[in-house]
Design an enzyme around this catalytic site. Structure first.
Site, PDB file in Angstrom:
ATOM      1  N   HIS A 110      77.101  48.228 -11.491  1.00 41.96           N
ATOM      2  CA  HIS A 110      77.436  49.350 -12.362  1.00 41.96           C
ATOM      3  C   HIS A 110      76.207  50.148 -12.757  1.00 41.96           C
ATOM      4  CE1 HIS A 110      76.015  47.278 -16.073  1.00 41.96           C
ATOM      5  NE2 HIS A 110      76.498  46.187 -15.505  1.00 41.96           N
ATOM      6  N   CYS A 129      76.052  40.600 -14.124  1.00 44.56           N
ATOM      7  CA  CYS A 129      76.367  41.734 -13.261  1.00 44.56           C
ATOM      8  C   CYS A 129      75.078  42.414 -12.798  1.00 44.56           C
ATOM      9  CB  CYS A 129      77.266  42.725 -13.997  1.00 44.56           C
ATOM     10  SG  CYS A 129      78.966  42.134 -14.156  1.00 44.56           S
TER      11      CYS A 129
END
Length: 169
Positions: A110, A129
């Site tokens: 992201h 992440c």
């Protein structure tokens, strides 16, 4: 930027399947307990200002709870009956673009509003992440979207996804 030593990014074997614009963030329970609970105790208004909301399950239904109404000092890591979610927007931890690659660890790539992290030599600041320094480049490569088109999609302000043009391992 990848996972910290305490929360390393796992090795994955998956494929990039879609991208999501203006993603909300469903805060994993570990992040809620370890990262946000101290902030909620110190200054719930600051947490609200960053777009966070709290929910509780009541009779099997998810109900929003006013963050200001909770005595966060009475909530513990072992007893955290809330689900936290961050609205899409400029302060969202996922930034404006999330890249979905299904996996059992719920890891994805992201964007991030914390751009200063990319200037550091050591880049172990995530909770697992993968934060991308150049998400627009991946968007162009995997989805065929240029910066103008992506910025127009982001400017709409709505959350929506697009499929990858091809499967990318």
């Amino acid at each position: 930027v990848v996972g910290s030593r305490a929360r390393p990014t796992p090795m994955l074997r998956t494929a990039l399947t879609s991208a999501q614009f203006n993603p909300p963030w469903g805060v994993p329970m570990r992040n809620a307990r370890e990262d946000l609970l101290p902030k909620l105790r110190a200054n719930p208004e600051a947490v609200i200002a960053r777009g966070f909301r709290a929910y509780q399950s009541i009779d099997g239904e998810r109900v929003e709870v006013d963050i200001r109404s909770v005595d966060w000092h009475a909530v513990s890591r072992d007893h955290f009956p809330y689900i936290l979610r961050q609205d899409a927007g400029e302060t969202n931890a996922l930034g404006r673009i999330k890249f979905v690659m299904p996996n059992r660890d719920d890891i994805f790539m992201h964007d991030t509003p914390e751009r200063a992290l990319f200037a550091r030599v050591q880049r172990f600041y995530s909770s697992g992440c993968i934060r991308l320094e150049r998400p627009y480049d991946l968007l162009a490569y995997a989805f065929g979207w240029d910066r103008v088109r992506a910025d127009a999609a982001i400017a709409r302000g709505t959350t929506f996804g697009i499929p990858a043009q091809r499967s990318l391992p």
